[in-house]
Design a protein around this motif. Structure first.
Motif, PDB file in Angstrom:
ATOM      1  N   GLU A 239       0.836  -1.198   0.000  1.00 20.57           N
ATOM      2  CA  GLU A 239       0.000   0.000   0.000  1.00 20.57           C
ATOM      3  C   GLU A 239       0.876   1.255   0.000  1.00 20.57           C
ATOM      4  OE1 GLU A 239      -3.670   1.272  -0.554  1.00 20.57           O
ATOM      5  OE2 GLU A 239      -3.401  -0.790   0.159  1.00 20.57           O
ATOM      6  N   GLY A 240       1.905   1.237   0.838  1.00 15.46           N
ATOM      7  CA  GLY A 240       2.796   2.386   0.944  1.00 15.46           C
ATOM      8  C   GLY A 240       3.535   2.668  -0.351  1.00 15.46           C
ATOM      9  N   LEU A 241       4.039   1.586  -0.939  1.00 11.72           N
ATOM     10  CA  LEU A 241       4.779   1.717  -2.197  1.00 11.72           C
ATOM     11  C   LEU A 241       3.861   2.222  -3.310  1.00 11.72           C
ATOM     12  CD1 LEU A 241       7.707   1.228  -2.813  1.00 11.72           C
ATOM     13  CD2 LEU A 241       7.159  -1.127  -3.434  1.00 11.72           C
ATOM     14  N   ALA A 242       2.653   1.695  -3.331  1.00 15.91           N
ATOM     15  CA  ALA A 242       1.687   2.108  -4.350  1.00 15.91           C
ATOM     16  C   ALA A 242       1.383   3.601  -4.223  1.00 15.91           C
ATOM     17  CB  ALA A 242       0.409   1.284  -4.219  1.00 15.91           C
ATOM     18  N   GLU A 243       1.222   4.040  -2.989  1.00 15.19           N
ATOM     19  CA  GLU A 243       0.915   5.446  -2.759  1.00 15.19           C
ATOM     20  C   GLU A 243       2.096   6.329  -3.161  1.00 15.19           C
ATOM     21  OE1 GLU A 243      -0.672   8.230   0.940  1.00 15.19           O
ATOM     22  OE2 GLU A 243      -0.586   6.054   1.129  1.00 15.19           O
ATOM     23  N   GLN A 244       3.282   5.870  -2.773  1.00 13.07           N
ATOM     24  CA  GLN A 244       4.496   6.620  -3.080  1.00 13.07           C
ATOM     25  C   GLN A 244       4.699   6.761  -4.597  1.00 13.07           C
ATOM     26  OE1 GLN A 244       7.991   4.743  -1.478  1.00 13.07           O
ATOM     27  NE2 GLN A 244       9.367   5.930  -2.768  1.00 13.07           N
ATOM     28  N   LEU A 245       4.417   5.672  -5.306  1.00 10.62           N
ATOM     29  CA  LEU A 245       4.687   5.651  -6.749  1.00 10.62           C
ATOM     30  C   LEU A 245       3.476   6.049  -7.581  1.00 10.62           C
ATOM     31  CD1 LEU A 245       6.743   2.342  -6.914  1.00 10.62           C
ATOM     32  CD2 LEU A 245       7.599   4.676  -6.884  1.00 10.62           C
ATOM     33  N   LYS A 246       2.390   6.382  -6.888  1.00  8.32           N
ATOM     34  CA  LYS A 246       1.147   6.738  -7.586  1.00  8.32           C
ATOM     35  C   LYS A 246       0.687   5.608  -8.503  1.00  8.32           C
ATOM     36  CE  LYS A 246       1.633  11.551  -6.773  1.00  8.32           C
ATOM     37  NZ  LYS A 246       2.499  11.292  -5.633  1.00  8.32           N
ATOM     38  N   LEU A 247       0.754   4.422  -7.973  1.00 10.23           N
ATOM     39  CA  LEU A 247       0.263   3.246  -8.685  1.00 10.23           C
ATOM     40  C   LEU A 247      -0.801   2.579  -7.837  1.00 10.23           C
ATOM     41  CD1 LEU A 247       3.664   1.669  -9.812  1.00 10.23           C
ATOM     42  CD2 LEU A 247       2.008   2.783 -11.305  1.00 10.23           C
ATOM     43  N   LYS A 248      -1.499   1.628  -8.441  1.00 11.66           N
ATOM     44  CA  LYS A 248      -2.443   0.834  -7.663  1.00 11.66           C
ATOM     45  C   LYS A 248      -1.682  -0.261  -6.929  1.00 11.66           C
ATOM     46  CE  LYS A 248      -6.727   1.064 -10.204  1.00 11.66           C
ATOM     47  NZ  LYS A 248      -7.709   0.241 -10.883  1.00 11.66           N
ATOM     48  N   PRO A 249      -2.147  -0.629  -5.745  1.00 12.91           N
ATOM     49  CA  PRO A 249      -1.512  -1.749  -5.035  1.00 12.91           C
ATOM     50  C   PRO A 249      -1.416  -2.993  -5.910  1.00 12.91           C
ATOM     51  CG  PRO A 249      -3.082  -0.668  -3.608  1.00 12.91           C
ATOM     52  CD  PRO A 249      -3.236  -0.029  -4.967  1.00 12.91           C
ATOM     53  N   ARG A 250      -2.437  -3.220  -6.698  1.00 17.80           N
ATOM     54  CA  ARG A 250      -2.451  -4.379  -7.591  1.00 17.80           C
ATOM     55  C   ARG A 250      -1.292  -4.305  -8.598  1.00 17.80           C
ATOM     56  NH1 ARG A 250      -2.724  -9.494  -8.896  1.00 17.80           N
ATOM     57  NH2 ARG A 250      -3.250  -9.827 -11.062  1.00 17.80           N
ATOM     58  N   GLN A 251      -0.985  -3.099  -9.067  1.00 16.52           N
ATOM     59  CA  GLN A 251       0.111  -2.950 -10.024  1.00 16.52           C
ATOM     60  C   GLN A 251       1.454  -3.227  -9.364  1.00 16.52           C
ATOM     61  OE1 GLN A 251      -1.217   1.032 -11.278  1.00 16.52           O
ATOM     62  NE2 GLN A 251      -1.232   0.271 -13.375  1.00 16.52           N
ATOM     63  N   VAL A 252       1.581  -2.793  -8.111  1.00 13.58           N
ATOM     64  CA  VAL A 252       2.808  -3.076  -7.370  1.00 13.58           C
ATOM     65  C   VAL A 252       2.927  -4.587  -7.151  1.00 13.58           C
ATOM     66  CG1 VAL A 252       3.974  -2.767  -5.159  1.00 13.58           C
ATOM     67  CG2 VAL A 252       2.832  -0.834  -6.237  1.00 13.58           C
ATOM     68  N   GLU A 253       1.815  -5.185  -6.808  1.00  9.36           N
ATOM     69  CA  GLU A 253       1.784  -6.639  -6.575  1.00  9.36           C
ATOM     70  C   GLU A 253       2.201  -7.401  -7.848  1.00  9.36           C
ATOM     71  OE1 GLU A 253      -1.834  -8.016  -4.698  1.00  9.36           O
ATOM     72  OE2 GLU A 253      -1.823  -9.760  -6.011  1.00  9.36           O
ATOM     73  N   VAL A 254       1.621  -7.003  -8.958  1.00 10.00           N
ATOM     74  CA  VAL A 254       1.944  -7.650 -10.242  1.00 10.00           C
ATOM     75  C   VAL A 254       3.411  -7.451 -10.590  1.00 10.00           C
ATOM     76  CG1 VAL A 254       1.607  -7.447 -12.736  1.00 10.00           C
ATOM     77  CG2 VAL A 254      -0.359  -7.620 -11.223  1.00 10.00           C
ATOM     78  N   TRP A 255       3.912  -6.247 -10.348  1.00  6.91           N
ATOM     79  CA  TRP A 255       5.325  -5.991 -10.644  1.00  6.91           C
ATOM     80  C   TRP A 255       6.212  -6.939  -9.847  1.00  6.91           C
ATOM     81  CZ3 TRP A 255       9.949  -4.865  -8.395  1.00  6.91           C
ATOM     82  CH2 TRP A 255      10.977  -4.446  -9.260  1.00  6.91           C
ATOM     83  N   PHE A 256       5.909  -7.117  -8.587  1.00  2.07           N
ATOM     84  CA  PHE A 256       6.713  -8.013  -7.747  1.00  2.07           C
ATOM     85  C   PHE A 256       6.578  -9.466  -8.211  1.00  2.07           C
ATOM     86  CE2 PHE A 256       9.035  -6.346  -4.080  1.00  2.07           C
ATOM     87  CZ  PHE A 256       8.814  -4.991  -4.264  1.00  2.07           C
ATOM     88  N   GLN A 257       5.400  -9.850  -8.594  1.00  2.00           N
ATOM     89  CA  GLN A 257       5.218 -11.218  -9.103  1.00  2.00           C
ATOM     90  C   GLN A 257       6.076 -11.443 -10.343  1.00  2.00           C
ATOM     91  OE1 GLN A 257       1.026 -11.614  -9.724  1.00  2.00           O
ATOM     92  NE2 GLN A 257       0.564 -11.779  -7.546  1.00  2.00           N
ATOM     93  N   ASN A 258       5.992 -10.512 -11.272  1.00  2.00           N
ATOM     94  CA  ASN A 258       6.771 -10.642 -12.499  1.00  2.00           C
ATOM     95  C   ASN A 258       8.270 -10.553 -12.219  1.00  2.00           C
ATOM     96  OD1 ASN A 258       4.672 -10.999 -14.399  1.00  2.00           O
ATOM     97  ND2 ASN A 258       4.209  -8.834 -14.326  1.00  2.00           N
ATOM     98  N   ARG A 259       8.625  -9.702 -11.305  1.00  2.00           N
ATOM     99  CA  ARG A 259      10.052  -9.534 -10.969  1.00  2.00           C
ATOM    100  C   ARG A 259      10.611 -10.815 -10.351  1.00  2.00           C
ATOM    101  NH1 ARG A 259      14.448  -9.338 -10.606  1.00  2.00           N
ATOM    102  NH2 ARG A 259      15.957  -7.685 -10.205  1.00  2.00           N
ATOM    103  N   ARG A 260       9.816 -11.437  -9.497  1.00  2.26           N
ATOM    104  CA  ARG A 260      10.251 -12.721  -8.908  1.00  2.26           C
ATOM    105  C   ARG A 260      10.433 -13.765 -10.002  1.00  2.26           C
ATOM    106  NH1 ARG A 260       6.782 -11.365  -4.454  1.00  2.26           N
ATOM    107  NH2 ARG A 260       5.014 -12.359  -5.462  1.00  2.26           N
ATOM    108  N   ALA A 261       9.498 -13.765 -10.936  1.00  2.00           N
ATOM    109  CA  ALA A 261       9.570 -14.736 -12.035  1.00  2.00           C
ATOM    110  C   ALA A 261      10.817 -14.509 -12.876  1.00  2.00           C
ATOM    111  CB  ALA A 261       8.316 -14.642 -12.888  1.00  2.00           C
TER     112      ALA A 261
END
Length: 184
Positions: A72-94
């Motif tokens: 939530e914090g990262l999403a707010e900081q980056l002006k993204l949706k939490p879901r987008q941050v979540e997806v980014w981390f999923q893809n980054r892990r992959a």
DNA sequence: CTAGTTAAGTAGATTACGTCA
DNA sequence: CATGACGTAATCTACTTAACT
């Protein structure tokens, strides 16, 4: 760390939110963006800014997954949706896992080459001994052909390479082989 | 036009938690 | 009260799709 509007400006030609539904007000930034892009720029894909990518990478370096508060914090900081941050981390892990797999694959190829070379050398040695009609030494006195030193999969691949390296082809002494264990 | 990259979608598994008999 | 079965939501991985370079 806040990002400037300049950093965020390239988003105007980005964002694809298929499947996102509109929400009642009050809207978050992401929801407003979503609505704008749905009406103005449908079927456009989000491209993260360099600054957004940098912050996400830095965060990933510290931790490969996020708890809900961090997300939530990262999403707010980056002006993204939490879901987008979540997806980014999923893809980054992959991607991280894929890279690691590729490194391991390279290592195993080299290891295989090293073993093949050792096998070739030992076969040659056997032929020579047979030609001399010399009995092989007592099995209990035999030096092992390979010395098990460390499981490479338990070590970092790069470190294993640099420190222990695959066997050289010129050595005449028994080659030190790093053999992966089935356990890991 | 093709290939590579990457944000996002989907399916299925796992886990945590609340509810209820 | 304790417990097991069940439903649900959140999150993950693996795989895929599609926009973009």
């Amino acid at each position: 760390m806040e990002i400037s509007s300049d950093d965020f400006s390239c988003l105007e030609l980005t964002i694809a939110m298929p499947g996102f539904s509109s929400s009642p007000s009050p809207q978050s930034y992401g929801e407003r963006m979503e609505e704008e892009y749905e009406t103005q720029n449908p079927r456009k894909k989000l491209r993260l800014t360099k600054e957004q990518s940098r912050v996400l990478e830095e965060s990933f370096r510290q931790n490969h997954s996020l708890n809900p508060k961090q997300k939530e914090g990262l999403a707010e900081q980056l002006k993204l949706k939490p879901r987008q941050v979540e997806v980014w981390f999923q893809n980054r892990r992959a991607r991280s896992k894929l890279k690691q797999t590729e490194l391991e694959c390279e290592y195993l190829k080299k290891w295989f080459g090293s073993l093949s070379e050792q096998n070739r050398r030992l076969k040659k040695e056997v032929e020579e001994l047979r030609g001399m009609n010399v009995r092989p030494p007592n099995i209990s006195q035999q030096q092992p052909a390979a010395t098990l030193t460390m499981c490479p999969r338990c070590e970092r691949v790069a470190t294993t390479f640099l420190d222990k390296g695959p066997a050289t082809t010129t050595s005449t002494t028994p080659t030190k082989i790093i053999q992966p264990s089935a356990a890991c």
